[in-house]
Design a protein around this motif. Structure first.
Motif, PDB file in Angstrom:
ATOM      1  N   PRO A  40       0.763  -1.012  -0.013  1.00 49.57           N
ATOM      2  CA  PRO A  40      -0.047   0.052  -0.189  1.00 49.57           C
ATOM      3  C   PRO A  40       0.713   1.469  -0.177  1.00 49.57           C
ATOM      4  CG  PRO A  40      -0.928  -1.501   1.471  1.00 49.57           C
ATOM      5  CD  PRO A  40       0.421  -2.371   0.959  1.00 49.57           C
ATOM      6  N   ASP A  41       2.114   1.248   0.818  1.00 47.42           N
ATOM      7  CA  ASP A  41       2.836   2.612   0.965  1.00 47.42           C
ATOM      8  C   ASP A  41       3.436   2.689  -0.685  1.00 47.42           C
ATOM      9  OD1 ASP A  41       2.317   2.889   3.490  1.00 47.42           O
ATOM     10  OD2 ASP A  41       3.867   2.001   4.028  1.00 47.42           O
ATOM     11  N   ASP A  42       3.929   1.682  -1.451  1.00 46.90           N
ATOM     12  CA  ASP A  42       4.298   1.941  -2.387  1.00 46.90           C
ATOM     13  C   ASP A  42       3.159   2.426  -3.441  1.00 46.90           C
ATOM     14  OD1 ASP A  42       6.621   0.622  -1.594  1.00 46.90           O
ATOM     15  OD2 ASP A  42       6.317  -1.489  -2.594  1.00 46.90           O
ATOM     16  N   ALA A  43       1.955   1.915  -3.265  1.00 47.64           N
ATOM     17  CA  ALA A  43       0.960   2.463  -4.260  1.00 47.64           C
ATOM     18  C   ALA A  43       0.884   4.138  -4.091  1.00 47.64           C
ATOM     19  CB  ALA A  43      -0.342   1.699  -4.029  1.00 47.64           C
ATOM     20  N   ARG A  44       0.858   4.326  -2.812  1.00 45.75           N
ATOM     21  CA  ARG A  44       0.654   5.770  -2.631  1.00 45.75           C
ATOM     22  C   ARG A  44       1.762   6.570  -2.986  1.00 45.75           C
ATOM     23  NH1 ARG A  44      -1.823   4.155   2.206  1.00 45.75           N
ATOM     24  NH2 ARG A  44       0.179   4.103   3.060  1.00 45.75           N
ATOM     25  N   ASP A  45       2.902   6.002  -3.146  1.00 44.42           N
ATOM     26  CA  ASP A  45       4.255   6.498  -3.677  1.00 44.42           C
ATOM     27  C   ASP A  45       3.952   6.846  -4.827  1.00 44.42           C
ATOM     28  OD1 ASP A  45       5.309   6.640  -1.019  1.00 44.42           O
ATOM     29  OD2 ASP A  45       6.708   4.896  -1.337  1.00 44.42           O
ATOM     30  N   ALA A  46       3.704   5.802  -5.660  1.00 43.28           N
ATOM     31  CA  ALA A  46       3.569   5.730  -7.204  1.00 43.28           C
ATOM     32  C   ALA A  46       2.568   6.935  -7.580  1.00 43.28           C
ATOM     33  CB  ALA A  46       2.951   4.426  -7.906  1.00 43.28           C
ATOM     34  N   LEU A  47       1.527   7.300  -7.055  1.00 39.43           N
ATOM     35  CA  LEU A  47       0.457   8.186  -7.429  1.00 39.43           C
ATOM     36  C   LEU A  47       0.874   9.566  -7.077  1.00 39.43           C
ATOM     37  CD1 LEU A  47      -2.950   6.250  -6.444  1.00 39.43           C
ATOM     38  CD2 LEU A  47      -1.811   6.679  -8.702  1.00 39.43           C
ATOM     39  N   GLU A  48       1.693   9.538  -5.892  1.00 41.64           N
ATOM     40  CA  GLU A  48       2.179  10.897  -5.409  1.00 41.64           C
ATOM     41  C   GLU A  48       3.233  11.309  -6.388  1.00 41.64           C
ATOM     42  OE1 GLU A  48       0.954  12.994  -3.134  1.00 41.64           O
ATOM     43  OE2 GLU A  48      -0.747  11.555  -3.278  1.00 41.64           O
ATOM     44  N   ARG A  49       4.198  10.508  -6.802  1.00 43.79           N
ATOM     45  CA  ARG A  49       5.265  10.757  -7.596  1.00 43.79           C
ATOM     46  C   ARG A  49       4.776  11.393  -8.993  1.00 43.79           C
ATOM     47  NH1 ARG A  49       9.283   6.395  -8.669  1.00 43.79           N
ATOM     48  NH2 ARG A  49      10.328   8.188 -10.004  1.00 43.79           N
ATOM     49  N   LEU A  50       3.533  10.626  -9.454  1.00 41.64           N
ATOM     50  CA  LEU A  50       2.990  11.068 -10.732  1.00 41.64           C
ATOM     51  C   LEU A  50       2.286  12.467 -10.528  1.00 41.64           C
ATOM     52  CD1 LEU A  50       1.485   7.719 -11.716  1.00 41.64           C
ATOM     53  CD2 LEU A  50       3.405   9.121 -12.872  1.00 41.64           C
ATOM     54  N   ARG A  51       1.584  12.538  -9.466  1.00 41.38           N
ATOM     55  CA  ARG A  51       1.025  14.001  -8.917  1.00 41.38           C
ATOM     56  C   ARG A  51       1.747  14.944  -9.014  1.00 41.38           C
ATOM     57  NH1 ARG A  51      -2.629  10.711  -5.502  1.00 41.38           N
ATOM     58  NH2 ARG A  51      -4.609  10.545  -6.588  1.00 41.38           N
ATOM     59  N   ALA A  52       2.905  14.753  -8.280  1.00 39.16           N
ATOM     60  CA  ALA A  52       3.882  15.873  -8.000  1.00 39.16           C
ATOM     61  C   ALA A  52       4.723  16.122  -9.420  1.00 39.16           C
ATOM     62  CB  ALA A  52       5.040  15.305  -6.919  1.00 39.16           C
ATOM     63  N   ALA A  53       4.722  15.380 -10.008  1.00 32.54           N
ATOM     64  CA  ALA A  53       5.488  15.498 -11.625  1.00 32.54           C
ATOM     65  C   ALA A  53       4.284  16.378 -12.668  1.00 32.54           C
ATOM     66  CB  ALA A  53       5.812  14.257 -12.127  1.00 32.54           C
ATOM     67  N   GLY A  54       3.371  16.538 -12.017  1.00 32.58           N
ATOM     68  CA  GLY A  54       2.162  17.381 -12.949  1.00 32.58           C
ATOM     69  C   GLY A  54       1.183  16.463 -13.712  1.00 32.58           C
ATOM     70  N   PHE A  55       1.286  15.003 -13.325  1.00 27.97           N
ATOM     71  CA  PHE A  55       0.102  14.470 -14.183  1.00 27.97           C
ATOM     72  C   PHE A  55      -1.248  14.533 -13.508  1.00 27.97           C
ATOM     73  CE2 PHE A  55       3.881  11.846 -15.489  1.00 27.97           C
ATOM     74  CZ  PHE A  55       3.544  11.874 -16.822  1.00 27.97           C
ATOM     75  N   ASP A  56      -2.299  14.890 -14.310  1.00 27.60           N
ATOM     76  CA  ASP A  56      -3.467  15.171 -13.835  1.00 27.60           C
ATOM     77  C   ASP A  56      -4.281  13.787 -13.664  1.00 27.60           C
ATOM     78  OD1 ASP A  56      -6.107  15.755 -13.214  1.00 27.60           O
ATOM     79  OD2 ASP A  56      -6.477  16.687 -15.142  1.00 27.60           O
ATOM     80  N   LEU A  57      -4.398  13.379 -12.653  1.00 29.37           N
ATOM     81  CA  LEU A  57      -4.900  11.992 -12.151  1.00 29.37           C
ATOM     82  C   LEU A  57      -6.289  11.865 -11.860  1.00 29.37           C
ATOM     83  CD1 LEU A  57      -2.003  10.285 -10.098  1.00 29.37           C
ATOM     84  CD2 LEU A  57      -2.337  10.198 -12.470  1.00 29.37           C
ATOM     85  N   GLY A  58      -6.891  13.164 -11.861  1.00 31.06           N
ATOM     86  CA  GLY A  58      -8.553  13.344 -11.397  1.00 31.06           C
ATOM     87  C   GLY A  58      -9.425  12.596 -12.462  1.00 31.06           C
ATOM     88  N   ALA A  59      -9.102  12.543 -13.867  1.00 27.20           N
ATOM     89  CA  ALA A  59      -9.996  12.125 -14.722  1.00 27.20           C
ATOM     90  C   ALA A  59     -10.017  10.339 -14.927  1.00 27.20           C
ATOM     91  CB  ALA A  59      -9.697  12.718 -16.131  1.00 27.20           C
ATOM     92  N   PHE A  60      -9.058   9.890 -14.165  1.00 28.09           N
ATOM     93  CA  PHE A  60      -8.956   8.313 -14.244  1.00 28.09           C
ATOM     94  C   PHE A  60      -9.858   7.679 -13.372  1.00 28.09           C
ATOM     95  CE2 PHE A  60      -5.002  10.021 -15.439  1.00 28.09           C
ATOM     96  CZ  PHE A  60      -4.446   9.262 -16.547  1.00 28.09           C
ATOM     97  N   THR A  61     -10.314   6.475 -13.775  1.00 27.18           N
ATOM     98  CA  THR A  61     -11.502   5.645 -13.115  1.00 27.18           C
ATOM     99  C   THR A  61     -10.414   5.017 -11.910  1.00 27.18           C
ATOM    100  OG1 THR A  61     -10.828   3.744 -14.220  1.00 27.18           O
ATOM    101  CG2 THR A  61     -12.557   5.060 -15.112  1.00 27.18           C
ATOM    102  N   ASP A  62     -11.314   4.262 -10.964  1.00 29.60           N
ATOM    103  CA  ASP A  62     -10.596   3.725  -9.796  1.00 29.60           C
ATOM    104  C   ASP A  62      -9.778   2.557 -10.332  1.00 29.60           C
ATOM    105  OD1 ASP A  62     -11.838   5.605  -8.046  1.00 29.60           O
ATOM    106  OD2 ASP A  62     -13.356   4.026  -7.479  1.00 29.60           O
ATOM    107  N   GLU A  63     -10.221   2.038 -11.302  1.00 29.36           N
ATOM    108  CA  GLU A  63      -9.537   0.810 -11.755  1.00 29.36           C
ATOM    109  C   GLU A  63      -8.212   1.289 -12.469  1.00 29.36           C
ATOM    110  OE1 GLU A  63     -10.249  -3.154 -14.773  1.00 29.36           O
ATOM    111  OE2 GLU A  63     -11.636  -1.282 -15.043  1.00 29.36           O
ATOM    112  N   GLN A  64      -8.164   2.439 -13.201  1.00 32.32           N
ATOM    113  CA  GLN A  64      -6.981   2.937 -13.910  1.00 32.32           C
ATOM    114  C   GLN A  64      -5.983   3.294 -12.811  1.00 32.32           C
ATOM    115  OE1 GLN A  64      -9.197   5.781 -16.074  1.00 32.32           O
ATOM    116  NE2 GLN A  64      -8.814   4.742 -18.120  1.00 32.32           N
ATOM    117  N   LEU A  65      -6.528   3.768 -11.654  1.00 31.17           N
ATOM    118  CA  LEU A  65      -5.758   4.362 -10.630  1.00 31.17           C
ATOM    119  C   LEU A  65      -5.008   3.311 -10.007  1.00 31.17           C
ATOM    120  CD1 LEU A  65      -7.837   7.194  -9.179  1.00 31.17           C
ATOM    121  CD2 LEU A  65      -5.720   7.698 -10.370  1.00 31.17           C
ATOM    122  N   GLY A  66      -5.783   2.196  -9.907  1.00 29.06           N
ATOM    123  CA  GLY A  66      -5.368   0.899  -9.017  1.00 29.06           C
ATOM    124  C   GLY A  66      -4.262   0.403  -9.867  1.00 29.06           C
TER     125      GLY A  66
END
Length: 76
Positions: free
Chosen positions: A4-30
């Motif tokens: 779970p910590d790795d998962a948060r790290d992956a998403l946080e790294r992408l967000r911090a780099a400027g990727f807009d993750l708001g349009a993704f479905t839960d499945e895609q975010l997973g």
């Protein structure tokens, strides 16, 4: 499989780099959350390289363009 910590790290790294993750479905975010550190590195490297050449391409096109920072837009 990622922890779970790795998962948060992956998403946080992408967000911090400027990727807009708001349009993704839960499945895609997973799926994105399950990326390894190396896979996230590849996405970030591609984003950086495109960002490095974007102003050059824009100048030759004569049109002001906005580069979306979404993974879907980047890869498809």
């Amino acid at each position: 499989m990622s922890k779970p910590d790795d998962a948060r790290d992956a998403l946080e790294r992408l967000r911090a780099a400027g990727f807009d993750l708001g349009a993704f479905t839960d499945e895609q975010l997973g799926l994105l959350a399950a990326l390894s550190g190396g896979e996230v590195d590849v996405l970030l490297d591609i984003k950086e390289r495109i960002g490095d050449v974007h102003p050059e391409v824009e100048a030759h096109g004569g049109l002001e363009m906005e580069m979306p920072m979404s993974i879907g837009g980047l890869l498809f």
